[in-house]
Enzyme design. Structure first.
Site, short mmCIF file in Angstrom:
data_model
loop_
_atom_site.label_atom_id
_atom_site.label_comp_id
_atom_site.label_asym_id
_atom_site.label_seq_id
_atom_site.Cartn_x
_atom_site.Cartn_y
_atom_site.Cartn_z
N GLN A 162 -3.06 2.43 9.67
CA GLN A 162 -1.71 2.48 9.08
C GLN A 162 -0.77 3.33 9.94
OE1 GLN A 162 -4.58 2.89 7.44
NE2 GLN A 162 -4.45 2.30 5.30
N ARG A 213 -7.21 -0.54 -7.20
CA ARG A 213 -7.37 0.65 -6.36
C ARG A 213 -7.33 1.89 -7.26
NH1 ARG A 213 -4.26 1.15 -0.87
NH2 ARG A 213 -6.23 2.16 -0.30
N ASP A 246 -1.65 10.75 -2.42
CA ASP A 246 -1.96 9.69 -3.39
C ASP A 246 -2.13 10.26 -4.79
OD1 ASP A 246 -2.92 8.53 -0.66
OD2 ASP A 246 -2.55 6.87 -2.03
N ASN A 266 -5.35 12.35 -0.22
CA ASN A 266 -4.57 11.52 0.71
C ASN A 266 -5.54 10.81 1.65
OD1 ASN A 266 -1.88 10.69 1.61
ND2 ASN A 266 -2.31 11.81 3.48
N LYS A 267 -4.99 10.02 2.54
CA LYS A 267 -5.80 9.20 3.44
C LYS A 267 -6.90 10.00 4.12
CE LYS A 267 -5.56 5.67 4.03
NZ LYS A 267 -6.47 4.72 3.31
N ALA A 295 1.10 5.15 -2.14
CA ALA A 295 1.13 5.45 -3.58
C ALA A 295 2.42 5.01 -4.29
CB ALA A 295 0.85 6.94 -3.79
N ARG A 335 0.86 -1.19 0.00
CA ARG A 335 0.00 0.00 0.00
C ARG A 335 0.89 1.24 0.00
NH1 ARG A 335 1.79 1.71 4.07
NH2 ARG A 335 0.63 3.65 3.75
O1 MRU Z 1 -4.79 3.18 1.84
P1 MRU Z 1 -3.30 3.38 1.85
O2 MRU Z 1 -2.64 2.83 3.06
O3 MRU Z 1 -2.66 2.93 0.57
O4 MRU Z 1 -3.13 4.96 1.90
C1 MRU Z 1 -1.84 5.50 1.85
C2 MRU Z 1 -1.80 6.96 2.02
O5 MRU Z 1 -2.81 7.63 2.10
C3 MRU Z 1 -0.45 7.61 2.01
O6 MRU Z 1 -0.46 8.76 2.79
C4 MRU Z 1 -0.08 8.00 0.58
O7 MRU Z 1 -0.19 6.91 -0.28
C5 MRU Z 1 1.27 8.56 0.49
S1 MRU Z 1 2.50 7.33 0.65
C6 MRU Z 1 4.02 7.98 0.47
#
Ligand code: MRU
Length: 342
Positions: free
Chosen positions: A195, A89, A236, A245-246, A48, A46
């Protein structure tokens, strides 16, 4: 230790199974496209940049597995694998970019079947190496923004586990620590898949960087109390208008603005999407059961029959962002997307 790499001895995509952290550090191998897709969907891999590299290795894997004895046949199999991987995704643009990068390299340079297979794999390996190098540059650029003694809030995991190595937001923190600065990280738990508490806390602990886990809803109060000096998150996708982002990132940005706290985004230029506008980017909805049940024992957390909206990401408008840090430098408002990718 890389989060994801190619296993030459086994012709497989090897990765840390992040669903097992922090309890167990275990590598798994994906030997076919169904396994790659499952690993992405279930968040074994997981973040990006890591998804981009996984997409690239996935397509390279499909070339190795192809039974076709023509260039066209292998490319057809690679396209089918790429389509399946892209569907796993939707929000992080890096995933589709990783797929397309390897496909393009194979189409352009694959004069015979041996070359198609080799070029695909080399391109994916190059992408993994580049990701590690880019993150070091992001770290170096961003470290200048961090002061000795800062308490930095981060959300989700934008660390080495979200990339090949080093990390974006956590890469900035690692670089600042390497420069001799003392930093404390507050890692938001990041419900519902945690996470932050599982992965960010684990990787910072491995590096002996002071970290404390807070619930997502503690951030505002801790800002008001003057505990938090800075916020730094990953991305992302970065569009003309917003940073995706998340889920929860937007809330932190509003709170940071209210309390005059710098809100930084650290991301590689491969996350920048100059083509899309808000409304065109799909925000992933995750399965209800991630919220419905809780813990390893799968205890009921939401009554059966009550509907659930489990959004994986949100978008933060540019006006809430103090700076974007990429491998090319630090960009302050007004943030023009064209300048980010030059
Ligand atoms: O659902 P995830 O765990 O893939 O979400 C990840 C994020 O939101 C990260 O902050 C993002 O991908 C940046 S990673 C360098």
């Amino acid at each position: 230790m890389r989060t994801i790499e190619w296993d030459d001895s086994d012709s497989a995509v090897k990765m840390i199974d992040q669903t097992l952290l922090p309890g167990e550090l275990k590598f798994i191998k994906c030997r076919n496209i169904a396994e790659v897709c499952e690993a992405i969907q279930s968040l074994r891999i997981r973040g990006a940049p890591a998804l981009g590299v996984c997409g690239a290795f996935g397509v390279a894997l499909s070339a190795q597995l192809s039974r076709s004895n023509t260039v066209e046949g292998i490319i057809k199999d690679m396209n089918a694998a790429g389509d399946a991987i892209k569907k796993t995704r939707p929000t992080a643009i890096n995933l589709a970019r990783g797929v397309d990068r390897v496909l393009q390299a194979a189409e352009e340079g694959g004069l015979d079947t041996w070359l198609v297979k080799n070029i695909s794999l080399e391109e994916a390996k190059n992408m993994a190496d580049e990701d590690a190098a880019i993150n070091r540059k992001i770290g170096k650029n961003g470290a200048k923004l961090i002061r000795d003694g800062d308490v930095v809030l981060t959300h989700c995991n934008a660390g080495s586990l979200a990339c090949v190595d080093w990390g974006t937001a956590l890469g900035v923190i690692r670089s600042a620590v390497a420069d001799g600065k003392k930093i404390t990280v507050l890692a938001c738990e990041t419900r519902p898949l945690n996470q932050g508490s599982r992965i960010t806390a684990w990787e910072l602990q491995q590096d002996k960087i002071p970290v404390q886990v807070i619930t997502d809803s503690s951030a505002g109060f801790l800002m008001k109390e003057g505990v938090i000096n800075k916020v730094i998150v990953g991305a992302d996708r970065i569009t003309q208008e917003s940073v995706y982002n998340k889920i929860g990132t937007y809330t932190h940005s509003v709170l940071a603005k209210e309390h005059n706290i710098p809100f930084y985004v650290a991301a590689p230029t491969s996350t920048v999407d100059a083509e899309s506008w808000d409304g065109q980017v799909q925000i992933e909805k995750r399965p209800d059961d991630e919220l419905r049940y809780i813990g390893a024992g799968k205890e009921l957390n939401v009554p059966i029959g009550v509907p659930i909206l489990n959004l994986a990401f949100d978008r933060t408008p540019m006006e809430n962002i103090s700076a974007i840090i990429t491998e090319n430098g630090v960009f302050y408002p007004p943030i023009l997307i064209g300048e980010l990718i030059l």
